[in-house]
Write an enzyme that holds these catalytic residues in place. Structure first.
Site, short mmCIF file in Angstrom:
data_model
loop_
_atom_site.label_atom_id
_atom_site.label_comp_id
_atom_site.label_asym_id
_atom_site.label_seq_id
_atom_site.Cartn_x
_atom_site.Cartn_y
_atom_site.Cartn_z
N GLY A 55 -157.93 52.09 -57.17
CA GLY A 55 -158.93 51.23 -57.79
C GLY A 55 -160.27 51.18 -57.11
O GLY A 55 -160.38 50.84 -55.94
N ASP A 56 -161.29 51.62 -57.87
CA ASP A 56 -162.69 51.40 -57.51
C ASP A 56 -163.22 52.21 -56.32
O ASP A 56 -164.19 51.80 -55.69
CB ASP A 56 -162.96 49.91 -57.24
CG ASP A 56 -162.54 49.03 -58.41
OD1 ASP A 56 -162.39 49.56 -59.53
OD2 ASP A 56 -162.36 47.81 -58.20
N GLY A 114 -159.22 57.73 -59.33
CA GLY A 114 -159.31 58.04 -60.75
C GLY A 114 -160.74 58.33 -61.16
O GLY A 114 -161.22 59.48 -61.05
N ARG A 115 -161.44 57.29 -61.59
CA ARG A 115 -162.78 57.50 -62.15
C ARG A 115 -163.74 58.14 -61.15
O ARG A 115 -164.65 58.87 -61.55
CB ARG A 115 -163.32 56.17 -62.68
CG ARG A 115 -162.52 55.70 -63.89
CD ARG A 115 -162.79 54.25 -64.21
NE ARG A 115 -162.31 53.37 -63.16
CZ ARG A 115 -162.44 52.05 -63.16
NH1 ARG A 115 -163.05 51.47 -64.18
NH2 ARG A 115 -161.98 51.33 -62.17
N LYS A 167 -145.80 53.85 -60.68
CA LYS A 167 -147.19 53.41 -60.63
C LYS A 167 -147.31 52.12 -61.43
O LYS A 167 -146.94 52.07 -62.60
CB LYS A 167 -148.12 54.48 -61.19
CG LYS A 167 -149.58 54.04 -61.17
CD LYS A 167 -150.52 55.22 -61.12
CE LYS A 167 -151.96 54.75 -61.07
NZ LYS A 167 -152.42 54.22 -62.36
N PRO A 220 -153.42 59.64 -62.18
CA PRO A 220 -153.18 60.12 -63.55
C PRO A 220 -154.18 59.49 -64.52
O PRO A 220 -154.42 58.29 -64.46
CB PRO A 220 -151.75 59.64 -63.87
CG PRO A 220 -151.52 58.48 -62.94
CD PRO A 220 -152.34 58.77 -61.71
N CYS A 261 -149.77 51.06 -67.81
CA CYS A 261 -150.62 51.22 -68.99
C CYS A 261 -150.67 49.92 -69.79
O CYS A 261 -149.64 49.41 -70.22
CB CYS A 261 -150.12 52.38 -69.85
SG CYS A 261 -151.23 52.68 -71.24
C1 LIG Z 1 -159.48 57.34 -68.75
C2 LIG Z 1 -158.35 56.78 -67.92
C3 LIG Z 1 -157.05 57.12 -68.24
C4 LIG Z 1 -155.97 56.63 -67.47
N1 LIG Z 1 -154.70 57.02 -67.76
C5 LIG Z 1 -153.67 56.64 -66.96
C6 LIG Z 1 -152.36 57.15 -67.15
O1 LIG Z 1 -152.10 57.97 -68.04
N2 LIG Z 1 -151.38 56.71 -66.31
C7 LIG Z 1 -151.63 55.82 -65.30
O2 LIG Z 1 -150.71 55.45 -64.56
N3 LIG Z 1 -152.86 55.33 -65.08
C8 LIG Z 1 -153.88 55.72 -65.88
N4 LIG Z 1 -155.15 55.29 -65.60
C9 LIG Z 1 -155.39 54.41 -64.44
C10 LIG Z 1 -155.79 55.22 -63.21
O3 LIG Z 1 -154.74 56.07 -62.78
C11 LIG Z 1 -156.23 54.33 -62.03
O4 LIG Z 1 -155.13 53.64 -61.51
C12 LIG Z 1 -157.31 53.33 -62.43
O5 LIG Z 1 -158.32 53.94 -63.20
C13 LIG Z 1 -157.96 52.67 -61.20
O6 LIG Z 1 -158.47 53.62 -60.33
P1 LIG Z 1 -160.03 54.08 -60.34
O7 LIG Z 1 -160.86 52.85 -60.19
O8 LIG Z 1 -160.09 55.01 -59.14
O9 LIG Z 1 -160.30 54.75 -61.64
C14 LIG Z 1 -156.22 55.75 -66.38
C15 LIG Z 1 -157.54 55.40 -66.09
C16 LIG Z 1 -158.60 55.91 -66.82
C17 LIG Z 1 -160.00 55.53 -66.44
#
Ligand SMILES: Cc1cc2nc3c(=O)[nH]c(=O)nc-3n(C[C@H](O)[C@H](O)[C@H](O)COP(=O)(O)O)c2cc1C
Length: 332
Positions: free
Chosen positions: A204-205, A226-227, A142, A18, A103
């Site tokens: 993450g990552d 995510g990213r 989460k 998300p 969050c």
């Molecule tokens: C722009 C952005 C918005 C996010 N919004 C949420 C959110 O609404 N709810 C949530 O549980 N995590 C949120 N996250 C966290 C991501 O779900 C994820 O756990 C985190 O970015 C680590 O994963 P990644 O390194 O693959 O991005 C957000 C992350 C980003 C970068």
């Protein structure tokens, strides 16, 4: 490779994490169409807004049939309101309701919601228990590694929410204090996966598909990306190919351009009957700018494209920029 959350079948263990402001229904649909995606989660939605029936909140929870299985993520700290919101989510036809306990943003965290819930594990467990009593669909959580370095309590909290009835847990291996700095602690995630009976997703990552496949070997049942998806919407499909021993698909510059044009096209069909302070075009341009800041990372001339997207004044100008960069790269 499939998995299950409660009675819900996921066709793949890889999911879009998300992301507020990013993972809207149009984006989720496009990623899903490219394959390899077992679950999509909405942007976080306010339990308060759902209970009060605020239009804007309901929009964030919107989804289409092709996105199934769909999880709607809600945030809030009051067990009764969260239970009522979970019933609304169930009534909207979602397959899963997810609780945001990660969050770190003060606006959310100061209202005992988001990652603040990790500071009061008993209360967090009560929220889960109230929700699981209220609905039949699976309730998932989460969370982060913890609030800060002195309190990396995800292993304890994960056990507690499992006992309270959660059907799966996702852990982003950073603390709220870390925000996005440092690296996600996958060892902690692996420990939790080992300890729990319910499925555990790590987050993450994961920036390239190989990392997703490697993270699966830590013992988690699934990976939330995510990213990495914002940079490369094909990453889940490529991870699926790698995991099956096939070479990951090539994504051409033209494919990347087409994704943005398709995103614009889907966004233009949305929210058409809504009176908004800003025009629909402006809303679409802002959406593209938000995605552009991630999508342009990690490839040649990405920063030029980012600047060009940010300075496009009209939708036509934005499409010209995309066409010039991706479809007629010789002209750039
Ligand atoms: C722009 C952005 C918005 C996010 N919004 C949420 C959110 O609404 N709810 C949530 O549980 N995590 C949120 N996250 C966290 C991501 O779900 C994820 O756990 C985190 O970015 C680590 O994963 P990644 O390194 O693959 O991005 C957000 C992350 C980003 C970068």
């Amino acid at each position: 490779m499939t998995m299950k959350i409660g009675a819900v079948d996921l066709p793949s263990p890889y999911a879009i994490a998300p992301m507020a402001g990013m993972t809207d229904t149009a984006f989720r649909r496009l990623v899903k169409r490219h394959g390899g995606c077992g679950l999509v989660v909405t942007e976080m939605v306010s339990s308060e807004g759902l209970v009060r029936g605020i239009d804007r909140t309901l929009e964030y929870a919107d989804y289409t049939e092709e996105e199934r299985p769909i999880s709607i993520q809600i945030f809030g700290g009051d067990p009764d309101k969260m239970a009522a919101a979970a019933q609304i989510v169930e009534g909207m036809g979602a397959d899963i309701v997810d609780i945001n306990m990660g969050c770190p943003v003060p606006k959310i965290a100061k209202h005992d919601a988001g990652c603040s819930l990790m500071r009061e594990p008993e209360h967090a467990a009560q929220v889960v228990a109230a929700m699981t009593r209220a609905v039949k669909i699976p309730v998932t959580v989460k969370m982060r590694a913890g609030w800060n370095d002195d309190s990396r309590n995800a292993p304890t909290l994960a056990r507690m929410v499992e006992d309270a009835g959660a059907a799966a847990v996702a852990v982003h291996g950073r603390t709220a204090a870390q925000s996005y700095s440092g690296a996600a602690d996958w060892e902690l995630v692996a420990r939790i996966a080992d300890d729990l009976t319910i499925p555990v997703f790590g987050s993450g990552d994961c920036i390239d598909p190989q990392q997703i496949v490697e993270r699966m070997r830590t013992g988690v049942e699934g990976v939330l990306v995510g990213r990495g998806v914002l940079r490369n919407p094909w990453i889940l499909a490529q991870a699926t190919e790698l995991a099956a021993g096939r070479p990951p698909r090539d994504v051409t510059l033209a494919d990347r351009g087409q994704f943005l044009l398709d995103y614009i096209d889907l966004l233009l069909r949305e929210r058409i009957d809504e009176a908004r302070a800003t025009s629909h075009d402006r809303w679409v341009i802002n959406k593209l700018r938000a995605l552009g800041s991630w999508y342009t990372k990690g490839f040649e001339n990405g920063s030029h494209l980012r600047t060009a997207i940010n300075s496009a004044e009209s939708l036509a100008g934005l499409c010209d920029t995309i066409n010039a960069f991706f479809m007629e790269p010789a002209g750039v």
